[in-house]
Scaffold this motif. Structure first.
Motif, PDB file in Angstrom:
ATOM      1  N   ARG A  96       0.820  -1.204   0.000  1.00 38.36           N
ATOM      2  CA  ARG A  96       0.000   0.000   0.000  1.00 38.36           C
ATOM      3  C   ARG A  96       0.854   1.254   0.000  1.00 38.36           C
ATOM      4  N   PHE A  97       2.023   1.182   0.629  1.00 39.00           N
ATOM      5  CA  PHE A  97       2.955   2.303   0.571  1.00 39.00           C
ATOM      6  C   PHE A  97       4.014   2.083  -0.503  1.00 39.00           C
ATOM      7  N   ALA A  98       4.526   0.862  -0.604  1.00 35.96           N
ATOM      8  CA  ALA A  98       5.629   0.581  -1.527  1.00 35.96           C
ATOM      9  C   ALA A  98       5.240   0.815  -2.979  1.00 35.96           C
ATOM     10  N   ASN A  99       3.976   0.586  -3.320  1.00 40.92           N
ATOM     11  CA  ASN A  99       3.519   0.777  -4.697  1.00 40.92           C
ATOM     12  C   ASN A  99       2.819   2.114  -4.908  1.00 40.92           C
ATOM     13  N   ARG A 100       3.009   2.996  -3.984  1.00 37.39           N
ATOM     14  CA  ARG A 100       2.405   4.318  -4.058  1.00 37.39           C
ATOM     15  C   ARG A 100       3.270   5.234  -4.917  1.00 37.39           C
ATOM     16  N   GLU A 101       2.612   6.058  -5.750  1.00 41.97           N
ATOM     17  CA  GLU A 101       3.362   6.995  -6.578  1.00 41.97           C
ATOM     18  C   GLU A 101       3.595   8.311  -5.849  1.00 41.97           C
ATOM     19  N   ARG A 106       7.929  11.987 -12.081  1.00 39.94           N
ATOM     20  CA  ARG A 106       6.775  11.161 -11.688  1.00 39.94           C
ATOM     21  C   ARG A 106       7.170   9.713 -11.446  1.00 39.94           C
ATOM     22  N   TYR A 107       6.197   8.945 -10.951  1.00 39.06           N
ATOM     23  CA  TYR A 107       6.285   7.493 -10.778  1.00 39.06           C
ATOM     24  C   TYR A 107       7.445   7.068  -9.879  1.00 39.06           C
ATOM     25  N   GLN A 108       7.704   7.841  -8.834  1.00 38.75           N
ATOM     26  CA  GLN A 108       8.697   7.450  -7.838  1.00 38.75           C
ATOM     27  C   GLN A 108       7.991   6.664  -6.734  1.00 38.75           C
ATOM     28  N   SER A 109       8.670   5.677  -6.167  1.00 37.70           N
ATOM     29  CA  SER A 109       8.057   4.848  -5.121  1.00 37.70           C
ATOM     30  C   SER A 109       9.133   4.362  -4.161  1.00 37.70           C
ATOM     31  N   TYR A 110       8.707   4.033  -2.934  1.00 35.41           N
ATOM     32  CA  TYR A 110       9.662   3.691  -1.877  1.00 35.41           C
ATOM     33  C   TYR A 110       9.049   2.655  -0.938  1.00 35.41           C
ATOM     34  N   ILE A 127       1.226  13.342  -4.036  1.00 35.10           N
ATOM     35  CA  ILE A 127       0.936  11.942  -3.717  1.00 35.10           C
ATOM     36  C   ILE A 127      -0.083  11.412  -4.704  1.00 35.10           C
ATOM     37  N   GLY A 128       0.196  10.231  -5.243  1.00 35.22           N
ATOM     38  CA  GLY A 128      -0.709   9.591  -6.182  1.00 35.22           C
ATOM     39  C   GLY A 128      -1.284   8.308  -5.608  1.00 35.22           C
ATOM     40  N   PRO A 129      -1.773   7.422  -6.470  1.00 37.41           N
ATOM     41  CA  PRO A 129      -2.418   6.197  -6.007  1.00 37.41           C
ATOM     42  C   PRO A 129      -1.437   5.072  -5.716  1.00 37.41           C
ATOM     43  N   GLU A 130      -1.958   4.022  -5.105  1.00 36.51           N
ATOM     44  CA  GLU A 130      -1.254   2.751  -5.031  1.00 36.51           C
ATOM     45  C   GLU A 130      -1.546   2.000  -6.322  1.00 36.51           C
ATOM     46  N   TYR A 131      -0.497   1.537  -6.993  1.00 38.56           N
ATOM     47  CA  TYR A 131      -0.663   0.829  -8.260  1.00 38.56           C
ATOM     48  C   TYR A 131      -0.585  -0.683  -8.071  1.00 38.56           C
ATOM     49  N   SER A 132      -0.954  -1.389  -9.126  1.00 36.05           N
ATOM     50  CA  SER A 132      -0.947  -2.861  -9.099  1.00 36.05           C
ATOM     51  C   SER A 132       0.459  -3.429  -9.026  1.00 36.05           C
ATOM     52  N   THR A 133       1.440  -2.621  -9.389  1.00 34.17           N
ATOM     53  CA  THR A 133       2.839  -3.015  -9.275  1.00 34.17           C
ATOM     54  C   THR A 133       3.652  -1.773  -8.967  1.00 34.17           C
TER      55      THR A 133
END
Length: 524
Positions: free
Chosen positions: A123-128, A140-144, A164-170
């Motif tokens: 939920r956090f790791a795949n968050r943009e 864009r499209y950074q994640s941690y 802050i963006g959404p949680e993605y499928s990957t």
């Protein structure tokens, strides 16, 4: 329990056409196409994979501090004077921003809020996350996977702000390695609302464009009260955080599981629930709600009615000829309108409040023999809504792919921190909030330095005093505790603490109901 969003269309107060408003915070590049969203209800138990320990929760157990941020203080005069003189500090100076991120930004609470658990999860790791760098480059499209890595990268990149963006499928960083672009899609994101006071420029007369003052900030306060009441009472949402945008608006973040997992169609329906105003100013009447009034509209009018009187006095919307004509355009009776126009022509400077009162006074005299009193009442109700009802940037809330400024970032134009306004339904905080007293980043850094100097003076400089202080085992005062950021930080901590506890309790209850507790596991 919240209403089923898929069934909402029957309950909306009106069904306005698509809005053409734009996201004022960031111009988004095209995002990958998402697959068709399922309309099946998502099971609550699917949100967590592992059980969370109570010992991992925030150390502070207070939900909300006892006293809100001070609405008036001596910094207000400094801010206003600086603005009037045209003096401006370089708020986005890299050295200033680096100090702010290093010493004051709440990375750990931000992680707990977005993750809703102390244990790292997708939920956090795949968050943009998206960064605006000091050279205006947009990343864009950074994640941690953790807040420590987020903090490390922010200190490295030193952005002027981030969204802050959404949680993605990957993992968003891996999106280009996927064989099918359609497999990269947004899964969840907090439901958000964006309100910008520039959308009130046709009715506020005190300020224009990016400028704000105490008078027009009332529109933001009204919006918070109307939307918060509806989101809680009509949909059952609980975890609602209102955040100052740093200049002229407010953002709402709804973190309930049911809100985070809404697909785009349901988000569009939820936003549409609040679209009471339609069309442009030149198009005549903008409000056309059905009768009998929807319960949400009746409740909203009860909230807005006292503010309407203040707006008539402070904004004088009917003082000008164009404002007067606009009011008459909303009224249904020609004879009454002619009588009002005649009376006002002899007194061109008649205040808006008196012009509003003239409507009923002249109607009672019988100037119109065929006056429909019910139609007049409804027209006045619609006028009240037109001048007070929330004006939402609908595009921001409709889709999960939209990004929104993170709480506690610094607005590069004003230097003010995007602080929380209220949460938990506490509308007293909304009433007390004054955006002109929100601290700037440079003020905060000066307050840290002043705190240290003051402590040195109070403690003395003798070696004996210094040794006594070192051995006193006193709790270290954190940098944010030394500044006016403290009450906002505590408010956010309380909100996050309540959210994490709620998610943990819900998960344990669901697992117990599914027979996964210790006792059931031993049965054969």
């Amino acid at each position: 329990m919240p209403h089923a969003i898929s069934d909402m269309e029957a309950d909306v107060p009106s069904s306005p056409p698509e809005s053409t408003s734009q996201n004022h915070d960031v111009e988004l590049p095209a995002a990958p196409e998402a697959t068709a969203a399922t309309t099946n209800k998502v099971a609550l138990e699917d949100i967590f994979n592992d059980e969370v320990s109570d010992s991992d929760l925030l150390t502070s157990t207070a939900d909300i501090p006892s006293s809100p941020p001070t609405a008036k203080d001596n910094h207000r005069g400094q801010d206003v004077a600086s603005a009037r003189s045209g003096q401006a500090e370089s708020y986005s100076d890299p050295s200033v921003m680096l100090q702010y991120y290093t010493r004051l930004f709440p990375f750990r609470p931000l992680f707990l809020w977005l993750n809703a658990s102390p244990s790292p999860s997708p939920r956090f790791a795949n968050r943009e996350f998206a960064f605006t760098l000091s050279n205006d480059a947009y990343l864009r499209y950074q994640s941690y996977p953790s807040h420590d890595l987020l903090r490390r990268d922010i200190l490295r990149l030193n952005p002027s702000r981030f969204e802050i963006g959404p949680e993605y499928s990957t993992n968003p960083r891996d999106r280009k390695t996927l064989r099918k672009a359609s497999t990269f899609r947004p899964l969840s994101k907090e439901m958000v609302f964006d309100i910008d006071l520039t959308d009130y420029d046709d009715i506020r007369t005190c300020c224009v464009k990016a400028n704000i003052c105490e008078k027009c900030w009332k529109f933001a306060t009204m919006t918070i009260k109307v939307l918060d009441a509806a989101l809680r009472e009509d949909f059952g949402f609980e975890h609602i955080l209102w955040v100052y945008s740093g200049r002229r608006g407010v953002h709402a973040w709804i973190s309930d599981k049911e809100a985070r997992e809404l697909d785009d169609d349901k988000r569009k329906a939820l936003v549409g629930y609040f679209e009471v105003l339609r069309g442009g100013v030149q198009g005549g009447k903008r409000v056309n709600v059905r009768r009998p009034l929807h319960p949400h509209i009746r409740r909203s009018m009860d909230i807005l009615r006292p503010y309407f009187t203040q707006i008539l006095v402070e904004q004088e919307p009917f003082l000008s000829q164009s404002g007067q004509d606009r009011l008459l355009q909303l009224l249904p009776d020609k004879d009454l309108n002619d009588a009002l126009r005649k009376k006002w022509s002899s007194s061109p400077d008649r205040p808006s409040k008196k012009k509003w009162d003239d409507i009923d006074e002249l109607a009672k005299t019988g100037v119109s023999k065929n006056l429909d009193t019910k139609a007049l009442l409804e027209a006045k109700q619609d006028a009240l809504l037109e001048y007070t009802y929330p004006r939402i940037d609908v595009e921001v809330g409709k889709k999960r792919i939209h990004l929104l400024k993170s709480p506690f970032v610094v607005h590069p134009g004003t230097g003010r921190v995007c602080v929380p306004i209220t949460c938990g339904g506490d509308m007293k905080r909304a009433d007390l909030f004054d955006p002109l007293t929100v601290p700037t980043v440079t003020e905060l850094l000066r307050e840290i330095d002043s705190f240290g100097q003051k402590n040195e003076e109070e403690q003395g400089t003798s070696q004996e005093d210094s040794n006594r202080h070192e051995n006193s085992n006193q709790k270290k005062v954190l940098d944010w505790e030394k500044t006016r950021l403290k009450p906002y930080y505590e408010l956010f901590n309380g909100y996050v603490n309540k959210l994490v506890k709620s998610q943990t309790t819900s998960l344990k209850r669901e697992r117990d109901e599914d027979g996964h507790n210790g006792a059931d596991a031993m049965e054969f």
